[in-house]
Design a protein around this motif. Structure first.
Motif, PDB file in Angstrom:
ATOM      1  N   PHE A  38      11.415   4.752  -1.077  1.00 29.34           N
ATOM      2  CA  PHE A  38      10.120   5.424  -1.051  1.00 29.34           C
ATOM      3  C   PHE A  38      10.200   6.773  -0.352  1.00 29.34           C
ATOM      4  O   PHE A  38       9.297   7.595  -0.483  1.00 29.34           O
ATOM      5  CB  PHE A  38       9.050   4.533  -0.419  1.00 29.34           C
ATOM      6  CG  PHE A  38       8.560   3.470  -1.355  1.00 29.34           C
ATOM      7  CD1 PHE A  38       7.741   3.788  -2.425  1.00 29.34           C
ATOM      8  CD2 PHE A  38       8.936   2.152  -1.186  1.00 29.34           C
ATOM      9  CE1 PHE A  38       7.305   2.821  -3.306  1.00 29.34           C
ATOM     10  CE2 PHE A  38       8.499   1.171  -2.054  1.00 29.34           C
ATOM     11  CZ  PHE A  38       7.680   1.506  -3.123  1.00 29.34           C
ATOM     12  N   HIS A  96       1.320   6.351  -1.180  1.00 26.13           N
ATOM     13  CA  HIS A  96       0.455   5.563  -0.296  1.00 26.13           C
ATOM     14  C   HIS A  96       1.370   4.826   0.676  1.00 26.13           C
ATOM     15  O   HIS A  96       2.342   4.198   0.255  1.00 26.13           O
ATOM     16  CB  HIS A  96      -0.371   4.571  -1.120  1.00 26.13           C
ATOM     17  CG  HIS A  96      -1.462   3.896  -0.359  1.00 26.13           C
ATOM     18  ND1 HIS A  96      -1.235   3.079   0.728  1.00 26.13           N
ATOM     19  CD2 HIS A  96      -2.805   3.918  -0.535  1.00 26.13           C
ATOM     20  CE1 HIS A  96      -2.377   2.624   1.184  1.00 26.13           C
ATOM     21  NE2 HIS A  96      -3.351   3.114   0.432  1.00 26.13           N
ATOM     22  N   LEU A 117       2.786   1.223   0.021  1.00 20.53           N
ATOM     23  CA  LEU A 117       3.632   0.887  -1.132  1.00 20.53           C
ATOM     24  C   LEU A 117       4.865   0.050  -0.789  1.00 20.53           C
ATOM     25  O   LEU A 117       5.161  -0.911  -1.503  1.00 20.53           O
ATOM     26  CB  LEU A 117       4.031   2.149  -1.895  1.00 20.53           C
ATOM     27  CG  LEU A 117       2.966   2.705  -2.822  1.00 20.53           C
ATOM     28  CD1 LEU A 117       3.381   4.070  -3.376  1.00 20.53           C
ATOM     29  CD2 LEU A 117       2.676   1.744  -3.955  1.00 20.53           C
ATOM     30  N   LEU A 144       7.853   0.603  -8.524  1.00 16.26           N
ATOM     31  CA  LEU A 144       6.756   1.254  -7.814  1.00 16.26           C
ATOM     32  C   LEU A 144       7.124   2.678  -7.387  1.00 16.26           C
ATOM     33  O   LEU A 144       6.268   3.572  -7.401  1.00 16.26           O
ATOM     34  CB  LEU A 144       6.312   0.423  -6.612  1.00 16.26           C
ATOM     35  CG  LEU A 144       5.463  -0.796  -6.946  1.00 16.26           C
ATOM     36  CD1 LEU A 144       5.197  -1.623  -5.686  1.00 16.26           C
ATOM     37  CD2 LEU A 144       4.154  -0.410  -7.604  1.00 16.26           C
ATOM     38  N   CYS A 174       4.991   5.889  -8.634  1.00 11.91           N
ATOM     39  CA  CYS A 174       4.514   6.889  -7.677  1.00 11.91           C
ATOM     40  C   CYS A 174       5.038   8.281  -8.046  1.00 11.91           C
ATOM     41  O   CYS A 174       4.302   9.263  -7.987  1.00 11.91           O
ATOM     42  CB  CYS A 174       4.951   6.507  -6.268  1.00 11.91           C
ATOM     43  SG  CYS A 174       4.279   7.585  -4.996  1.00 11.91           S
ATOM     44  N   PHE A 199      -3.623   3.010  -5.588  1.00  9.59           N
ATOM     45  CA  PHE A 199      -2.810   1.860  -5.206  1.00  9.59           C
ATOM     46  C   PHE A 199      -3.637   0.791  -4.476  1.00  9.59           C
ATOM     47  O   PHE A 199      -3.308  -0.386  -4.532  1.00  9.59           O
ATOM     48  CB  PHE A 199      -1.584   2.301  -4.411  1.00  9.59           C
ATOM     49  CG  PHE A 199      -0.633   3.104  -5.259  1.00  9.59           C
ATOM     50  CD1 PHE A 199       0.119   2.487  -6.244  1.00  9.59           C
ATOM     51  CD2 PHE A 199      -0.520   4.474  -5.098  1.00  9.59           C
ATOM     52  CE1 PHE A 199       0.983   3.214  -7.048  1.00  9.59           C
ATOM     53  CE2 PHE A 199       0.340   5.216  -5.898  1.00  9.59           C
ATOM     54  CZ  PHE A 199       1.092   4.592  -6.874  1.00  9.59           C
ATOM     55  N   THR A 213      -3.912  -2.866  -6.083  1.00  8.98           N
ATOM     56  CA  THR A 213      -3.607  -4.057  -5.287  1.00  8.98           C
ATOM     57  C   THR A 213      -4.709  -5.101  -5.426  1.00  8.98           C
ATOM     58  O   THR A 213      -4.421  -6.287  -5.617  1.00  8.98           O
ATOM     59  CB  THR A 213      -3.406  -3.674  -3.806  1.00  8.98           C
ATOM     60  OG1 THR A 213      -2.319  -2.758  -3.709  1.00  8.98           O
ATOM     61  CG2 THR A 213      -3.125  -4.897  -2.946  1.00  8.98           C
TER      62      THR A 213
END
Length: 191
Positions: free
Chosen positions: A11, A21, A24, A66, A70, A80, A84
């Motif tokens: 990430f 976010h 994540l 993910l 993103c 997000f 969720t």
């Protein structure tokens, strides 16, 4: 037997993205855990397959998928949160497994983006993110929305510490002598 796919991306690659976010990484971990549990149930024949299941498990980890969403999704970070909440609702109707998680996550992302953001990408762009055809993205979106029973309203951002991606009833679920009142799509697993 389903094997766990190792993550190859981080990430950190997308941390400066306007879409990023902070939740994540934890979301990826939670979804992977739900898939691992679902895969075990699937191996025991205790999961009802749906039209969102692939013929085989994808060779891309949930974490990496993910990161990809993103990176290429171009959405507001709040998408997000909505995603969720929708995924949690969905998981109470359909067991998440390695055979459906990528299609379900892509559909959840696309629907959440349409729900929250004023500017959204073309369906072809979403299909490209998922590596699928335009026809398949349309089919997946329709199926996902039907499983959600078109219930898209989100009141508040989810607290990841209280989110659950398991259709197995919690102790707070109304049960009478181990027979829970659940939708027909949800299998009841009792050991």
């Amino acid at each position: 037997k389903t094997k766990m796919v190792a993550s190859k991306r981080s990430f950190v690659e997308v941390a400066d993205s306007p879409s990023f976010h902070a939740a994540l990484p934890k979301l990826a971990e939670m979804l992977q855990q739900a898939c691992s549990e679902g895969d075990l149930l699937r191996e025991k024949g205790m999961v009802i397959e749906t039209d969102l299941d692939g013929q085989w498990a994808a060779e891309l980890s949930v974490h990496d998928f993910l990161v990809r969403i993103c990176k290429y999704g171009r959405c507001s970070p709040g998408v997000f949160d909505v995603m969720t909440t929708h995924l949690e609702r969905f998981s109470f109707k359909v067991q998440l497994t390695s055979f459906n998680i990528h299609r379900v996550t892509l559909a959840a992302f696309m629907v959440a983006t349409k729900y929250l953001d004023d500017m959204r990408l073309s369906l072809q762009h979403y299909a490209n993110i998922g590596g699928i055809t335009l026809e398949e993205i349309n089919r997946i979106e329709e199926s996902y929305l039907k499983h959600l029973e078109w219930d898209l309203f989100v009141n508040d951002a989810p607290d990841l510490d209280s989110v659950s991606f398991s259709p197995v009833p919690s102790p707070s679920t109304s049960c009478i002598e181990s027979e829970c009142l659940m939708t027909p799509m949800t299998p009841l697993f009792i050991d």
